[in-house]
Design an enzyme around this catalytic site. Structure first.
Site, PDB file in Angstrom:
ATOM      1  N   ALA A 157      -2.698  -0.764  -3.201  1.00 32.52           N
ATOM      2  CA  ALA A 157      -3.640   0.288  -2.830  1.00 32.52           C
ATOM      3  C   ALA A 157      -2.911   1.612  -2.678  1.00 32.52           C
ATOM      4  O   ALA A 157      -1.736   1.639  -2.314  1.00 32.52           O
ATOM      5  CB  ALA A 157      -4.333  -0.061  -1.509  1.00 32.52           C
ATOM      6  N   ILE A 161       0.849  -1.186   0.000  1.00 31.91           N
ATOM      7  CA  ILE A 161       0.000   0.000   0.000  1.00 31.91           C
ATOM      8  C   ILE A 161       0.887   1.239   0.000  1.00 31.91           C
ATOM      9  O   ILE A 161       1.963   1.234   0.598  1.00 31.91           O
ATOM     10  CB  ILE A 161      -0.975  -0.029   1.205  1.00 31.91           C
ATOM     11  CG1 ILE A 161      -1.916   1.188   1.208  1.00 31.91           C
ATOM     12  CG2 ILE A 161      -0.247  -0.205   2.520  1.00 31.91           C
ATOM     13  CD1 ILE A 161      -3.042   1.111   2.256  1.00 31.91           C
ATOM     14  N   CYS A 162       0.438   2.270  -0.714  1.00 29.09           N
ATOM     15  CA  CYS A 162       1.135   3.551  -0.754  1.00 29.09           C
ATOM     16  C   CYS A 162       2.510   3.386  -1.402  1.00 29.09           C
ATOM     17  O   CYS A 162       2.608   2.818  -2.486  1.00 29.09           O
ATOM     18  CB  CYS A 162       1.205   4.134   0.658  1.00 29.09           C
ATOM     19  SG  CYS A 162       1.652   5.866   0.775  1.00 29.09           S
ATOM     20  N   ALA A 163       3.548   3.861  -0.774  1.00 29.29           N
ATOM     21  CA  ALA A 163       4.897   3.751  -1.339  1.00 29.29           C
ATOM     22  C   ALA A 163       5.308   2.298  -1.527  1.00 29.29           C
ATOM     23  O   ALA A 163       6.105   1.980  -2.407  1.00 29.29           O
ATOM     24  CB  ALA A 163       5.903   4.477  -0.450  1.00 29.29           C
TER      25      ALA A 163
END
Length: 188
Positions: free
Chosen positions: A153, A100-102
């Site tokens: 995500a 998720i994210c980075a």
């Protein structure tokens, strides 16, 4: 029951894996194991100090059903762990790999996103990794995506991230759905 390894490093985004970890452990009885690069405590972006159960070297797809990697500031600082070998090993063995994210962009660097539908904070963040070849499979959307056991995500989607990881683990039971859906109700 499922066994989930959550790979934490300094400055991890504590809100991103929190709902998944709580739902899996408390409501579904899963074994949720936290890990850090060297097994030593890490501090999140929010100041949460976590004493992990194991070091990254002990995360083995023979012992775990999923590898979950939250994002965080380590990538921006250039201090993030290279998850390439670990992510590829989990994926090759048919285990769930989630970022998720980075961390979704870090998965872009591993090559496992090249042939699966995926998302993240932005396509541009994935393209920062020269080996990334999956742009045609990128979905620009605010919700998590799961394809062939790979969950990605944007950092703003911890609710659907939790949902998709549980679905990938075949744990999307009525109890799980009721618990997670309650947390996501404000987004309807």
């Amino acid at each position: 029951m499922a066994r989930i390894a959550v790979a934490l490093q300094a400055d991890f985004a504590d809100w991103e894996p929190a709902l998944l970890m709580a739902a899996a452990r408390y409501y579904l009885g899963c074994d949720v194991v936290t890990a850090s690069p060297d097994g030593q405590p890490v501090v999140s972006m929010g100041g949460l100090k976590v004493t992990p159960d194991i070091g990254f070297a002990e995360i083995d797809p023979k012992r775990f059903d999923a590898l979950v990697i939250p994002g965080g500031y380590a990538w921006e600082k250039g201090e993030a762990f290279d998850f390439t070998e670990l992510a590829r090993d989990f994926h090759a063995k048919g285990k769930v790999v989630a970022g998720i994210c980075a961390a979704a962009s870090a998965l872009a660097a591993t090559g496992i996103l090249d042939d699966v539908a995926h998302t993240g904070n932005s396509l541009a963040s994935h393209r920062k990794y020269p080996g990334y070849q999956g742009a045609e499979h990128y979905r620009d959307q605010p919700r998590a995506v799961c394809d062939k056991g790979v969950v990605t995500a944007p950092g703003s989607a911890p609710d659907t991230f939790a949902m998709e990881v549980l679905k990938a683990l075949d744990l999307w039971t009525p109890d799980a759905q009721a618990e997670i859906s309650a947390f996501a109700a404000e987004h309807r």
